[in-house]
Design a protein around this motif. Structure first.
Motif: not given
Length: 190
Positions: A133-141
């Protein structure tokens, strides 16, 4: 294979509790880093241990079953992905910016609004067939997330989902990853 760990902690919070936590612990800075941009700072959330624990508990509850590795993108994906991996009882794989890893990492270059960037993973970080699973803080573009998905698939690994702490709706991030299930802890209009 992972099943979501049960701990002695309270049950996962509901959506209403998460909305309250996120609304009260995400700081907004208008015109940063440039005019017209509203920067959302997660530092107040990270500094509040009990709130962060509730967010991690909730986040684990919305992830798919069967995860073997959490893949977190530099830098806030490290801060958020590591406790998720710990709670799930699975491995954590960092995705770094170009030039940060020794040896011969695998890399993918992608386009940004203002140029290009490259993300890398250590050559031996993921076994073939790994369920990630891919994790990050922010989905924008969605550029960094899409590049990370491409990079993980270069290992012949499976991307079960991509998940983000915050989604800025209306910026087209989801459209960059149409074949990957996406979940978010908190979505807000941009």
């Amino acid at each position: 294979m992972s099943t979501h760990r049960s701990t002695d902690a309270a049950p996962a919070p509901d959506r209403a509790e998460i909305e309250q936590i996120m609304t009260s612990r995400i700081a907004e800075f208008p015109d940063f880093p440039e005019p017209g941009v509203l920067f959302r700072d997660i530092t107040p959330l990270l500094a509040d241990g009990p709130a962060m624990r509730r967010v991690i508990s909730y986040w684990c509850s919305i992830l798919p079953e069967g995860i073997e590795y959490v893949v977190g993108t530099e830098a806030r994906g490290f801060v958020l992905g590591a406790p998720l991996a710990y709670e799930l009882g699975v491995g954590f794989v960092p995705v770094r910016k170009a030039g940060k890893l020794p040896g011969f990492p695998r890399s993918v270059e992608y386009s940004l609004e203002y140029g290009t960037a490259t993300v890398e993973i250590s050559r031996d970080a993921l076994p073939r067939g790994a369920r990630t699973v891919i994790i990050d803080d922010l989905l924008a573009t969605g550029g960094t997330a899409a590049a990370t998905i491409e990079l993980v698939r270069d290992f012949d690994a499976e991307v079960l989902a991509a998940s983000f702490l915050i989604e800025l709706e209306g910026l087209g991030g989801r459209e960059r990853m149409p074949e990957v299930p996406i979940s978010t802890v908190w979505s807000i209009p941009n």
